[in-house]
Scaffold this active site. Structure first.
Site, PDB file in Angstrom:
ATOM      1  N   CYS A 123       5.776  21.454 -10.451  1.00  0.00           N
ATOM      2  CA  CYS A 123       4.770  21.795 -11.456  1.00  0.00           C
ATOM      3  C   CYS A 123       3.528  22.461 -10.879  1.00  0.00           C
ATOM      4  CB  CYS A 123       4.377  20.552 -12.247  1.00  0.00           C
ATOM      5  SG  CYS A 123       3.349  19.395 -11.300  1.00  0.00           S
ATOM      6  N   HIS A 168       0.807  -1.220   0.000  1.00  0.00           N
ATOM      7  CA  HIS A 168       0.000   0.000   0.000  1.00  0.00           C
ATOM      8  C   HIS A 168       0.840   1.271   0.000  1.00  0.00           C
ATOM      9  CE1 HIS A 168      -3.216  -2.728   2.000  1.00  0.00           C
ATOM     10  NE2 HIS A 168      -3.316  -2.742   0.682  1.00  0.00           N
TER      11      HIS A 168
END
Length: 298
Positions: free
Chosen positions: A203, A141
């Site tokens: 970004c 996970h």
């Protein structure tokens, strides 16, 4: 606490059932006989980390906890959901980030160094197997110690995000009265109000912990790697997992289908007990430490 020992081909079942202490020599001997053959795949769950101060959802420390984990859909679809998540996670990271491996993690790492393990598949996101020195760990996970940008996919250390969030919230202070297993603290709406979230420095995209949220799929390549670890093993050792959801249970089912012996150590019943060769209802740390000593794995 009385152990539950089932269907063991390794010893007389009557003798095994007579054990009254989950760490009596007879029980450890049964486990040791299975593990000593080598090439053992380990599947670990939240119960292995409770002794490190990290709570679980379904074990003894989690039975009274009302769990409302964040879903992927809510996280990406709501500014307020992200604010709430990151505020809670920012507080919770103080505990998760400071957690240290316990005797169970150290015993697993010792067995790996002793050449007994085929690999470790963990459902946990705390990184404690690696902190104990284990090397061949598949984080099913993901891991809370990393952050991923959902736009450019750049991964950065959680420590960097923690610093940026502290800088963006110099006057924000909150203390959670409860920490959940996925690393977030329980906070009130008033505590969350005013918390500022930061975005990707590369970004400007949305940042998310590098873990699998509810409603999000584990990458197929990672699942395949986990199955490969199990199918090439001589035995499967399940540690501290209730196996209540398919995510972990599927590996037990696969091992059973292939006739691979399965040993389960957990506090409380599990979804895989019916397929197990051997089950022990016992504390993980002490039991695994005894097992490692019995095997001469130091």
């Amino acid at each position: 606490m009385t152990p539950s020992t089932t269907k063991s081909p390794l010893a007389d079942p009557v003798e095994a059932a007579e054990a009254s202490d989950p760490r009596e020599p007879a029980d450890i001997a049964l486990l040791a006989e299975l593990v000593a053959r080598g090439s053992v795949a380990v599947l670990s769950g939240a119960g292995l980390s409770t002794e490190s101060g990290i709570p679980d959802y379904r074990g003894p420390t989690g039975r009274a906890r009302r769990a409302e984990p964040m879903t992927y859909q809510r996280f990406v679809g709501s500014v307020e959901a992200r604010r709430r998540y990151w505020a809670r996670s920012h507080v919770g990271w103080r505990q998760i980030g400071q957690a240290r491996p316990n005797a169970g993690h150290r015993a697993v790492a010792a067995m790996e160094r002793h050449g007994l393990l085929a690999g470790i598949v963990t459902q946990n996101v705390d990184g404690l197997h690696q902190a104990a020195g284990a090397r061949r760990v598949i984080e099913l996970h993901g891991g809370l110690d990393r952050v991923v940008c959902l736009s450019c996919r750049v991964r950065t250390p959680r420590a960097d995000l923690d610093r940026r969030l502290r800088e963006a919230n110099p006057h924000w202070h909150a203390t959670g009265h409860q920490i959940n297993p996925d690393g977030d603290a329980v906070l009130t709406d008033e505590q969350v109000e005013g918390f500022h979230v930061v975005d990707c420095t590369s970004c400007g995209g949305l940042l998310k912990p590098d873990v699998i949220f509810f409603g999000e799929n584990v990458p197929r390549t990672r699942v395949d790697e986990c199955f490969s670890t199990v199918t090439r093993a001589r035995a499967l050792l399940v540690l501290g997992s209730s196996l209540a959801i398919k995510s972990g249970l599927r590996f037990v089912t696969k091992a059973a289908t292939l006739g691979i012996p399965i040993a389960i150590i957990n506090q409380g019943p599990t979804g895989g007990d019916a397929d197990a060769t051997l089950t022990l209802d016992a504390p993980l740390g002490a039991t695994l430490a005894d097992l490692a000593t019995h095997l001469g794995a130091q």
